[in-house]
Enzyme design. Structure first.
Site, PDB file in Angstrom:
ATOM      1  N   ASP A  78     -19.616  38.842  -9.109  1.00  0.00           N
ATOM      2  CA  ASP A  78     -18.636  38.613  -8.043  1.00  0.00           C
ATOM      3  C   ASP A  78     -17.272  38.333  -8.656  1.00  0.00           C
ATOM      4  OD1 ASP A  78     -20.522  38.987  -6.005  1.00  0.00           O
ATOM      5  OD2 ASP A  78     -21.203  36.916  -6.164  1.00  0.00           O
ATOM      6  N   LYS A 102     -25.460  43.077 -10.105  1.00  0.00           N
ATOM      7  CA  LYS A 102     -25.206  43.278  -8.679  1.00  0.00           C
ATOM      8  C   LYS A 102     -23.706  43.415  -8.448  1.00  0.00           C
ATOM      9  CE  LYS A 102     -25.336  39.947  -5.387  1.00  0.00           C
ATOM     10  NZ  LYS A 102     -24.144  40.120  -4.547  1.00  0.00           N
ATOM     11  N   ASP A 130     -24.643  45.775  -3.445  1.00  0.00           N
ATOM     12  CA  ASP A 130     -24.915  44.823  -2.353  1.00  0.00           C
ATOM     13  C   ASP A 130     -23.794  44.885  -1.319  1.00  0.00           C
ATOM     14  OD1 ASP A 130     -25.722  42.589  -0.877  1.00  0.00           O
ATOM     15  OD2 ASP A 130     -24.912  41.156  -2.318  1.00  0.00           O
ATOM     16  N   LEU A 131     -23.843  45.918  -0.461  1.00  0.00           N
ATOM     17  CA  LEU A 131     -22.781  46.074   0.547  1.00  0.00           C
ATOM     18  C   LEU A 131     -23.257  45.661   1.938  1.00  0.00           C
ATOM     19  CD1 LEU A 131     -21.088  49.374  -0.687  1.00  0.00           C
ATOM     20  CD2 LEU A 131     -20.470  47.004  -1.190  1.00  0.00           C
ATOM     21  N   LYS A 132     -24.539  45.357   2.076  1.00  0.00           N
ATOM     22  CA  LYS A 132     -25.086  44.801   3.333  1.00  0.00           C
ATOM     23  C   LYS A 132     -24.612  45.549   4.572  1.00  0.00           C
ATOM     24  CE  LYS A 132     -25.346  40.000   1.623  1.00  0.00           C
ATOM     25  NZ  LYS A 132     -24.566  40.049   0.383  1.00  0.00           N
ATOM     26  N   HIS A 140     -24.291  47.122   8.153  1.00  0.00           N
ATOM     27  CA  HIS A 140     -24.739  46.656   9.474  1.00  0.00           C
ATOM     28  C   HIS A 140     -23.829  47.305  10.512  1.00  0.00           C
ATOM     29  CE1 HIS A 140     -26.045  42.895  12.027  1.00  0.00           C
ATOM     30  NE2 HIS A 140     -26.221  44.043  12.661  1.00  0.00           N
ATOM     31  N   ASP A 141     -24.305  48.404  11.126  1.00  0.00           N
ATOM     32  CA  ASP A 141     -23.475  49.129  12.098  1.00  0.00           C
ATOM     33  C   ASP A 141     -24.430  49.953  12.953  1.00  0.00           C
ATOM     34  OD1 ASP A 141     -21.288  50.501  13.369  1.00  0.00           O
ATOM     35  OD2 ASP A 141     -20.086  50.176  11.579  1.00  0.00           O
ATOM     36  N   ASN A 199     -26.148  55.810  13.356  1.00  0.00           N
ATOM     37  CA  ASN A 199     -25.505  57.032  12.867  1.00  0.00           C
ATOM     38  C   ASN A 199     -24.471  56.734  11.777  1.00  0.00           C
ATOM     39  OD1 ASN A 199     -25.032  59.936  13.089  1.00  0.00           O
ATOM     40  ND2 ASN A 199     -23.012  59.323  13.864  1.00  0.00           N
ATOM     41  N   THR A 255     -28.848  33.405   2.763  1.00  0.00           N
ATOM     42  CA  THR A 255     -29.323  32.132   2.207  1.00  0.00           C
ATOM     43  C   THR A 255     -28.314  31.002   2.419  1.00  0.00           C
ATOM     44  OG1 THR A 255     -28.616  33.044   0.088  1.00  0.00           O
ATOM     45  CG2 THR A 255     -30.965  32.956   0.498  1.00  0.00           C
ATOM     46  N   ARG A 300     -30.507  28.098  -8.376  1.00  0.00           N
ATOM     47  CA  ARG A 300     -29.680  27.127  -9.101  1.00  0.00           C
ATOM     48  C   ARG A 300     -30.527  26.443 -10.166  1.00  0.00           C
ATOM     49  NH1 ARG A 300     -26.506  29.800  -7.079  1.00  0.00           N
ATOM     50  NH2 ARG A 300     -24.779  29.283  -5.696  1.00  0.00           N
ATOM     51  N   GLN A 308     -24.624  27.672  -0.890  1.00  0.00           N
ATOM     52  CA  GLN A 308     -25.996  28.101  -0.633  1.00  0.00           C
ATOM     53  C   GLN A 308     -26.800  26.950  -0.040  1.00  0.00           C
ATOM     54  OE1 GLN A 308     -26.852  31.074  -0.746  1.00  0.00           O
ATOM     55  NE2 GLN A 308     -26.149  32.199  -2.542  1.00  0.00           N
ATOM     56  N   GLY A 317     -25.502  34.269  -9.453  1.00  0.00           N
ATOM     57  CA  GLY A 317     -24.072  34.470  -9.641  1.00  0.00           C
ATOM     58  C   GLY A 317     -23.436  33.328 -10.387  1.00  0.00           C
ATOM     59  N   ARG A 318     -22.873  32.386  -9.622  1.00  0.00           N
ATOM     60  CA  ARG A 318     -22.074  31.325 -10.225  1.00  0.00           C
ATOM     61  C   ARG A 318     -22.764  30.513 -11.317  1.00  0.00           C
ATOM     62  NH1 ARG A 318     -20.250  29.700  -4.288  1.00  0.00           N
ATOM     63  NH2 ARG A 318     -22.314  30.605  -4.001  1.00  0.00           N
TER      64      ARG A 318
HETATM   65  O1  C5P Z   1     -23.068  32.607  -6.911  1.00  0.00           O
HETATM   66  P1  C5P Z   1     -24.404  32.744  -6.264  1.00  0.00           P
HETATM   67  O2  C5P Z   1     -25.565  32.573  -7.237  1.00  0.00           O
HETATM   68  O3  C5P Z   1     -24.543  31.905  -5.021  1.00  0.00           O
HETATM   69  O4  C5P Z   1     -24.451  34.281  -5.823  1.00  0.00           O
HETATM   70  C1  C5P Z   1     -25.429  34.801  -4.970  1.00  0.00           C
HETATM   71  C2  C5P Z   1     -25.102  36.220  -4.647  1.00  0.00           C
HETATM   72  O5  C5P Z   1     -26.090  36.760  -3.782  1.00  0.00           O
HETATM   73  C3  C5P Z   1     -23.752  36.422  -3.940  1.00  0.00           C
HETATM   74  O6  C5P Z   1     -23.205  37.618  -4.473  1.00  0.00           O
HETATM   75  C4  C5P Z   1     -24.115  36.617  -2.483  1.00  0.00           C
HETATM   76  O7  C5P Z   1     -23.244  37.528  -1.833  1.00  0.00           O
HETATM   77  C5  C5P Z   1     -25.508  37.245  -2.582  1.00  0.00           C
HETATM   78  N1  C5P Z   1     -26.390  37.051  -1.442  1.00  0.00           N
HETATM   79  C6  C5P Z   1     -26.764  35.808  -0.964  1.00  0.00           C
HETATM   80  N2  C5P Z   1     -27.601  35.693   0.111  1.00  0.00           N
HETATM   81  C7  C5P Z   1     -28.093  36.772   0.699  1.00  0.00           C
HETATM   82  C8  C5P Z   1     -27.724  38.043   0.229  1.00  0.00           C
HETATM   83  C9  C5P Z   1     -26.882  38.146  -0.863  1.00  0.00           C
HETATM   84  O8  C5P Z   1     -26.336  34.813  -1.517  1.00  0.00           O
HETATM   85  N3  C5P Z   1     -28.960  36.643   1.707  1.00  0.00           N
END
Ligand code: C5P
Length: 232
Positions: free
Chosen positions: A10, A32, A59-61, A63-64, A67, A119, A181, A190, A210-211
């Site tokens: 990210d 990702k 990871d573009l999720k 939702h529309d 079509n 989450t 974590r 989260q 991520g973080r």
């Molecule tokens: O930094 P962190 O570990 O919280 O990153 C989690 C990653 O997972 C983020 O890129 C977030 O967009 C993604 N994500 C999420 N929960 C979801 C789907 C994707 O946290 N349900």
């Protein structure tokens, strides 16, 4: 299918993302790419990271309406990613359309998974903001069943829900779990979180981190700690 740690890259732009990936000289982590980096740099960043030999979860999720999602997925199918996703909240029809769009002429396609409930969402927010009064676990399992019915490969869910998803949808139905974590670490935004070791015990197939890695003073060491706890 082997377990793996996926690093959520990210970052605001290409320079930051590639500088980060340059730190990894001995391994090629699964990466990702989310909205921030993709919207900043476009499809070229996907090609660049792929050229460097990384597996990619885009990871573009989506939702529309079905079509629109089908057409968007058909564009994404030309990028050589390994995994992409939609929101299960878009309905079974939308998920079926996503698979149709994603499937290439030769029948191949990247893995397609569905986000159940983010989450960052907890029971209280789901009730107050979304007017969903059912227990969160029931909602996640229902969305997972819908994703399976639509022919998807798995879901994104909390690691805490991975065991139950496997019980309901079968052990080969993938659970990709953010919300990870280290013990004693910051939770950030989260809500439904656990550690890499516990995610392994519960049965996650992939953890998305991520973080705890990107924000660490030594990201490579943090990544290796995740691999050690979750994979080895
Ligand atoms: O930094 P962190 O570990 O919280 O990153 C989690 C990653 O997972 C983020 O890129 C977030 O967009 C993604 N994500 C999420 N929960 C979801 C789907 C994707 O946290 N349900």
């Amino acid at each position: 299918m082997g377990k793996d740690v996926i690093i959520a890259c990210d970052f605001a732009g290409k320079r930051e993302a590639l500088e980060f990936l340059d730190l990894f000289t001995d391994e090629k982590p699964y990466v990702k790419i989310g909205m921030e980096l993709f919207y900043a740099e476009g499809p070229e960043i996907v090609r660049e990271i792929k050229r460097r030999g990384h597996k990619i979860f885009l990871d573009l999720k989506l939702h529309d309406i079905p079509n629109t999602v089908m057409k968007a997925m058909s564009v994404l199918s030309k990028l050589d990613v390994d995994m992409c996703n939609v929101h299960a909240g878009g309905t079974i029809a939308m998920m079926e359309a996503a698979i149709r769009g994603l499937t290439r002429q030769d029948g191949t396609r990247p893995l397609l998974i569905a986000v159940t409930q983010l989450t960052s969402t907890d029971q209280e927010k789901m009730a107050s903001d979304l007017l969903i009064e059912k227990p969160l676990a029931d909602v996640v399992m229902h969305y997972a069943k819908n994703a399976k019915a639509a022919g998807l490969d798995g879901v994104v869910c909390s690691p805490l829900e991975a065991g139950m998803v496997h019980k309901v949808c079968g052990s080969s139905f993938l659970t990709v779990t953010p919300g990870v974590r280290f013990a004693g670490g910051e939770s950030g935004d989260q809500a439904r979180i656990t550690t890499p070791a516990r995610a392994k015990e519960i049965g996650s197939d992939y953890i998305v981190v991520g973080r705890p890695i990107t924000g660490d003073a030594d990201p490579v060491a943090a990544y290796r700690r995740c691999v050690l706890e979750f994979v080895d």
